[in-house]
Motif scaffolding. Structure first.
Motif, mmCIF file in Angstrom:
data_model
loop_
_atom_site.group_PDB
_atom_site.id
_atom_site.type_symbol
_atom_site.label_atom_id
_atom_site.label_comp_id
_atom_site.label_asym_id
_atom_site.label_seq_id
_atom_site.Cartn_x
_atom_site.Cartn_y
_atom_site.Cartn_z
ATOM 1 N N GLN A 17 -14.839 83.072 88.584
ATOM 2 C CA GLN A 17 -13.396 83.269 88.522
ATOM 3 C C GLN A 17 -13.006 84.404 89.454
ATOM 4 O O GLN A 17 -13.329 85.574 89.206
ATOM 5 N N GLY A 68 -6.994 86.319 89.896
ATOM 6 C CA GLY A 68 -5.753 85.582 90.099
ATOM 7 C C GLY A 68 -5.915 84.075 90.119
ATOM 8 O O GLY A 68 -4.945 83.340 90.332
ATOM 9 N N GLN A 69 -7.140 83.612 89.907
ATOM 10 C CA GLN A 69 -7.409 82.173 89.904
ATOM 11 C C GLN A 69 -7.994 81.756 88.555
ATOM 12 O O GLN A 69 -8.454 82.591 87.779
ATOM 13 N N GLY A 70 -8.005 80.438 88.308
ATOM 14 C CA GLY A 70 -8.700 79.937 87.140
ATOM 15 C C GLY A 70 -10.193 79.833 87.411
ATOM 16 O O GLY A 70 -10.627 79.860 88.563
ATOM 17 N N GLU A 77 -13.792 78.343 88.169
ATOM 18 C CA GLU A 77 -14.260 77.164 88.902
ATOM 19 C C GLU A 77 -15.717 76.923 88.535
ATOM 20 O O GLU A 77 -16.528 77.849 88.584
ATOM 21 N N LYS A 83 -6.485 68.023 90.104
ATOM 22 C CA LYS A 83 -5.566 69.142 90.283
ATOM 23 C C LYS A 83 -4.873 69.479 88.974
ATOM 24 O O LYS A 83 -4.431 68.583 88.245
ATOM 25 N N LEU A 116 3.917 81.070 87.412
ATOM 26 C CA LEU A 116 2.676 81.810 87.591
ATOM 27 C C LEU A 116 2.722 83.134 86.846
ATOM 28 O O LEU A 116 1.676 83.651 86.430
ATOM 29 N N LYS A 150 -4.369 77.837 87.692
ATOM 30 C CA LYS A 150 -4.453 79.250 88.075
ATOM 31 C C LYS A 150 -4.026 80.172 86.945
ATOM 32 O O LYS A 150 -4.288 81.366 87.001
#
Lengths: 115, 112
Positions: free
Chosen positions: A37, A40-42, A44, B3, B9, B104
């Motif tokens: 991770q 700022g991202q989810g 992976e 996706k 956000l 995200k």
């Protein structure tokens, strides 16, 4: 309540060094996942194990990353050599059965900083 | 390519407000949609949704899935400062193995 254990919690290393992370899933859980991770991202997915077998490592950068789960219980993720772009949180998760929609439970993560 | 898109956000609200977080997805072999809450540590599980139109509820949090329109919402009523976190939506998919694809996240900040 059973939890996924990970160590270390934090790791600072210099680029080109080797690092290793350890994960102990919830007892009896057949499936183990390693995620990365970036801030700022989810998360992976990097690699997925069913017992001791890798079932998916298509997103694992195999030139530098390796993962094993020799006895089908705990697992180690290694990076050699580490690069600056590897700085991230490395999360381990486990679920009870392979191939089913069982909930994945996450460990506390290892935050890696590569200088 | 699978996706998962979350919106907004980030979000700042006052205590007591009600918020709605959105998650839309495009995945092959959809099996489930999950919501996680992430404070400064690992994600903790909130809900798993597999059927359309059935609301799942836990205290002030609730969630529902629309498999026709390919989205889910997470509602939080009477927000508290302890709700401040990143809320992650993930979709479980796969014909054989089962994997999660994450969005995200939505960063929620609740101010007193």
């Amino acid at each position: 309540e059973a939890e996924v254990a990970q160590s270390p919690r934090y790791k600072i290393t210099e680029k080109s060094q080797a690092v290793a992370f350890w994960c102990d899933p919830i007892s009896g859980h057949a499936t183990l996942y390693w995620y990365r991770q970036i801030l700022g991202q989810g998360p992976e997915l990097l690699v997925q194990f069913q017992d001791e077998s890798v079932v998916d490592d298509s997103q694992l950068p195999k030139d530098r990353f390796s993962a094993e789960r020799l006895k089908g219980v705990d697992s180690t993720l290694k990076i050699q050599p580490a690069e600056l772009g590897d700085s991230a949180m490395y999360l381990c998760a486990s679920s009870a059965n392979w191939g089913t929609s069982d909930t994945q439970y996450f460990g506390p993560g290892t935050r890696l900083t590569v200088l | 390519e699978d996706k998962v898109v979350q919106s907004p956000l980030s979000l700042v609200v006052h205590e007591g407000d009600t918020v709605t977080l959105n998650c839309s997805y495009e995945v092959t072999n959809f099996r489930s949609l999950l919501w996680y809450k992430q404070e400064k540590k690992a994600p903790t599980f909130l809900f798993m949704l597999t059927s359309s139109g059935i609301e799942k509820k836990s205290g002030r949090l609730s969630s529902i899935l629309d498999k026709k329109e390919l989205f889910s919402i997470l509602n939080i009523t009477a927000t508290q400062t302890g709700d401040s976190a990143v809320y992650l939506c993930a979709v479980g998919n796969g014909a054989g193995s089962y994997q999660l694809t994450f969005g995200k996240g939505t960063k929620l900040s609740v101010i007193p």
